[in-house]
Write an enzyme that holds these catalytic residues in place. Structure first.
Site, short mmCIF file in Angstrom:
data_model
loop_
_atom_site.label_atom_id
_atom_site.label_comp_id
_atom_site.label_asym_id
_atom_site.label_seq_id
_atom_site.Cartn_x
_atom_site.Cartn_y
_atom_site.Cartn_z
N GLN A 82 -5.62 -12.54 3.10
CA GLN A 82 -4.86 -11.43 2.52
C GLN A 82 -5.23 -10.13 3.23
O GLN A 82 -6.40 -9.76 3.30
CB GLN A 82 -5.15 -11.29 1.04
CG GLN A 82 -4.34 -10.17 0.39
CD GLN A 82 -5.08 -9.48 -0.72
OE1 GLN A 82 -5.38 -10.09 -1.74
NE2 GLN A 82 -5.40 -8.20 -0.52
N LYS A 123 -14.46 -4.78 4.47
CA LYS A 123 -15.03 -3.52 3.96
C LYS A 123 -15.95 -3.72 2.77
O LYS A 123 -16.62 -2.78 2.34
CB LYS A 123 -13.89 -2.58 3.56
CG LYS A 123 -13.07 -3.07 2.37
CD LYS A 123 -11.94 -2.12 2.02
CE LYS A 123 -11.15 -2.64 0.82
NZ LYS A 123 -10.03 -1.74 0.45
N GLY A 126 -3.99 -6.03 3.52
CA GLY A 126 -3.16 -4.97 2.98
C GLY A 126 -2.96 -3.84 3.97
O GLY A 126 -1.95 -3.75 4.66
N GLY A 127 -3.96 -2.96 4.06
CA GLY A 127 -3.87 -1.83 4.99
C GLY A 127 -3.66 -2.27 6.42
O GLY A 127 -3.02 -1.55 7.20
N LYS A 144 -1.70 0.89 -3.14
CA LYS A 144 -1.72 -0.28 -4.02
C LYS A 144 -1.18 0.00 -5.42
O LYS A 144 -0.73 -0.92 -6.10
CB LYS A 144 -3.12 -0.86 -4.09
CG LYS A 144 -4.21 0.08 -4.58
CD LYS A 144 -5.56 -0.62 -4.45
CE LYS A 144 -6.69 0.20 -5.06
NZ LYS A 144 -7.97 -0.54 -5.00
N HIS A 161 -10.64 -15.23 -4.56
CA HIS A 161 -11.22 -14.41 -3.51
C HIS A 161 -12.73 -14.69 -3.41
O HIS A 161 -13.44 -14.64 -4.42
CB HIS A 161 -11.00 -12.93 -3.82
CG HIS A 161 -9.55 -12.54 -3.81
ND1 HIS A 161 -9.01 -11.68 -2.89
CD2 HIS A 161 -8.52 -12.92 -4.60
CE1 HIS A 161 -7.72 -11.53 -3.11
NE2 HIS A 161 -7.39 -12.27 -4.16
N GLY A 203 -10.02 -7.83 1.98
CA GLY A 203 -10.81 -6.60 1.86
C GLY A 203 -11.17 -6.02 3.21
O GLY A 203 -12.18 -6.38 3.80
N GLY A 204 -10.31 -5.13 3.74
CA GLY A 204 -10.63 -4.45 4.98
C GLY A 204 -10.36 -5.27 6.23
O GLY A 204 -10.94 -4.98 7.29
N LYS A 245 0.84 -1.19 0.00
CA LYS A 245 0.00 0.00 0.00
C LYS A 245 0.88 1.24 0.00
O LYS A 245 1.90 1.26 0.69
CB LYS A 245 -0.92 -0.01 1.22
CG LYS A 245 -1.86 -1.20 1.29
CD LYS A 245 -2.91 -1.19 0.21
CE LYS A 245 -3.85 -2.39 0.33
NZ LYS A 245 -4.93 -2.39 -0.66
N ASP A 284 -1.59 -5.71 -6.57
CA ASP A 284 -2.97 -5.25 -6.64
C ASP A 284 -3.55 -5.59 -8.00
O ASP A 284 -2.82 -5.74 -8.99
CB ASP A 284 -3.02 -3.74 -6.43
CG ASP A 284 -4.45 -3.25 -6.30
OD1 ASP A 284 -5.04 -3.47 -5.23
OD2 ASP A 284 -4.97 -2.67 -7.26
N GLU A 285 -4.88 -5.70 -8.05
CA GLU A 285 -5.53 -6.04 -9.32
C GLU A 285 -5.32 -4.96 -10.38
O GLU A 285 -5.45 -5.22 -11.58
CB GLU A 285 -7.03 -6.27 -9.11
CG GLU A 285 -7.85 -5.06 -8.70
CD GLU A 285 -7.88 -4.81 -7.21
OE1 GLU A 285 -8.74 -4.02 -6.77
OE2 GLU A 285 -7.06 -5.41 -6.47
N LYS A 339 1.42 -10.04 -2.93
CA LYS A 339 0.43 -10.05 -4.01
C LYS A 339 0.36 -8.68 -4.67
O LYS A 339 0.28 -7.66 -3.98
CB LYS A 339 -0.96 -10.42 -3.47
CG LYS A 339 -2.06 -10.36 -4.50
CD LYS A 339 -3.42 -10.53 -3.86
CE LYS A 339 -4.53 -10.22 -4.86
NZ LYS A 339 -4.55 -8.81 -5.30
N HIS A 377 -8.02 -13.20 -8.90
CA HIS A 377 -8.69 -12.04 -8.32
C HIS A 377 -10.00 -11.84 -9.05
O HIS A 377 -10.10 -12.08 -10.26
CB HIS A 377 -7.82 -10.79 -8.42
CG HIS A 377 -8.31 -9.68 -7.54
ND1 HIS A 377 -9.38 -8.88 -7.89
CD2 HIS A 377 -7.90 -9.26 -6.32
CE1 HIS A 377 -9.60 -8.00 -6.92
NE2 HIS A 377 -8.72 -8.21 -5.95
N ARG A 378 -11.03 -11.39 -8.32
CA ARG A 378 -12.38 -11.33 -8.90
C ARG A 378 -12.83 -9.90 -9.24
O ARG A 378 -14.02 -9.61 -9.27
CB ARG A 378 -13.38 -11.97 -7.94
CG ARG A 378 -13.42 -11.33 -6.56
CD ARG A 378 -14.45 -12.01 -5.67
NE ARG A 378 -14.52 -11.36 -4.37
CZ ARG A 378 -15.52 -11.54 -3.51
NH1 ARG A 378 -16.52 -12.35 -3.81
NH2 ARG A 378 -15.53 -10.91 -2.34
#
Length: 416
Positions: free
Chosen positions: A361, A311, A363-364, A154, A303, A340-341, A152, A180-181, A178, A270-271
């Site tokens: 997974q 999130k 990230g933040g 990302k 995912h 995700g969050g 991040k 980012d998409e 990983k 990744h979706r």
């Protein structure tokens, strides 16, 4: 001469053949239609019918789909004969079962909820190479989830910054770096430089930690570029490629699956863009079906949501994961990824809801740690260990300062 009308596609006494593909839809009929009229049109439009009554010599009913169940809740079930499909061709199958019907005036809303895949059709696809076995075959993770992180911010980091973040995360205890998409081969962070630099950092992290590390590099692109990038990953000693399966298209995923097998590479899916199909729960295509398609086409990880802890909006994460683990005519299973969050304070509840046979997974929740990425990675690993042991995270944090700092920062609250 035989006249064929919409009514010929509705038969509530029909019992699906073992070779039929059975699809469940939610349907809200147009104002001037009832569920039977709308349901018959779904079967007609998605197989061999049309709006005008046809006069046909001989019988073509063997290629007709049949709506055989109408539910009080708006759910219908449609059986498709195997001969409608080109086996091993996912785009063609989806053109039938999720094609023109999504735009028919006969329905206000329509959603493909679920599919029951017959053996011959399902096994015309390769399925995954590795699936959940990556946890042990690549990482020797035992009973714990494997972990991943996305640098991040990302996008916007230089290649050197990206590589350093990966190194800090790996040496802190994370298994997978990983992309980012959104990150592929932009001017600020070129694919080739990132690939070489990150795998060099991976090797150093492995030497320092004594643990296996790997990199989910995003190869998403026009098909030929995607294959060239996959070849380079193999040449550089990678174990994985990552692909945005919805935006690249299922034909591209099928092609990538063939190339990945040539190199022995696992595929992380990744979706991105999935919510364009599944966000509205009365229209589109469910995430459950998208996950089924991904499994047949051969991804190893995908995912599937965070069971309402993160999130992002989620469908039935637990049910989707169970389908990915379950038997599908002998095809290899798939490892679900929760993302995700998330942050370390959510790990006990996440593991309680989803179990340990997952990839987590964050990230933040790693890079936003008050003491930086390395400490954030340690906190994630400590939270995973505590969750697997069934330990109270607050008590566990007494002897683990990185986890303590994360809990003080975020507690156990879900971000928005």
């Amino acid at each position: 001469m035989t006249g064929i009308t919409y009514e010929d596609f509705l038969d509530l006494s029909y019992e699906p053949d073992v070779e039929d593909l059975v699809c469940e839809f939610y349907v809200e009929p147009a104002a001037d239609m009832d569920l039977a009229a709308a349901g018959s049109r779904v079967a007609s439009e998605s197989s061999n019918g049309t709006w005008a009554e046809l006069q046909v010599e001989g019988s073509i009913t063997d290629l007709s789909a049949t709506t055989f169940e109408l539910g009080d809740d708006g759910r219908i079930r449609v059986a498709y004969p195997a001969e409608l499909f080109e086996f091993g061709n996912m785009p063609q199958i989806l053109s039938c079962i999720a094609g023109n019907i999504m735009g028919m005036k006969a329905v206000e809303r329509i959603r493909l909820l679920d599919c029951e895949w017959p053996e011959a059709l399902a096994t015309s696809f390769p399925g995954p190479q590795f699936g959940t076995s990556v946890r042990e075959e690549i990482f020797d993770a035992g009973d714990r989830p494997i972990t991943a992180t996305v640098p991040k911010p990302k996008v916007g980091l230089s290649t050197d910054q990206h590589v350093q973040v990966g190194y800090d995360a790996w040496t802190g205890g994370v298994d997978l770096l990983k992309d980012d998409e959104n990150l592929t081969d932009q001017s600020f962070n070129r694919f080739e430089d990132r690939l070489v630099g990150s795998l060099e950092a991976r090797d150093r992290a492995e030497e320092e930690t004594g643990e296996k590390k790997s990199y989910l590099i995003n190869v998403t692109a026009e098909t030929e570029d995607m294959l060239r990038r996959t070849d380079r990953v193999a040449e550089q000693g990678g174990e994985y490629v990552m692909v945005d399966v919805v935006t690249v298209g299922w034909a591209g995923v099928q092609t990538l699956r063939e190339r990945a097998e040539e190199h022995g590479l696992a595929i992380h899916a990744h979706r991105a863009m999935h919510a364009a199909f599944d966000r509205i729960d009365t229209h589109g295509v469910s995430m459950r079906v998208l996950a089924q398609i991904a499994r047949l086409c051969g991804v190893d990880q995908i995912h599937t949501g965070t069971a309402d802890l993160g999130k992002l909006e989620n469908e039935d994460t637990v049910g989707i994961n169970e389908w990915l683990y379950g038997d599908c005519h002998g095809l290899t299973d798939v490892l679900p990824t929760a993302s995700g969050g998330l942050h370390p304070g959510l790990l006990p509840e996440l593991v309680d809801r989803l179990g340990t046979n997952i990839c987590v997974q964050i990230g933040g929740g790693v890079h936003g740690h008050p003491d930086g990425t390395h400490a954030g990675a340690k906190a994630l690993r400590q939270a995973v260990d505590a969750a697997v042991e069934g330990a109270d995270p607050e008590t566990y944090a007494d002897d683990h300062p990185e986890l303590r700092a994360a809990l003080d920062q975020w507690g156990t609250e879900t971000p928005r």
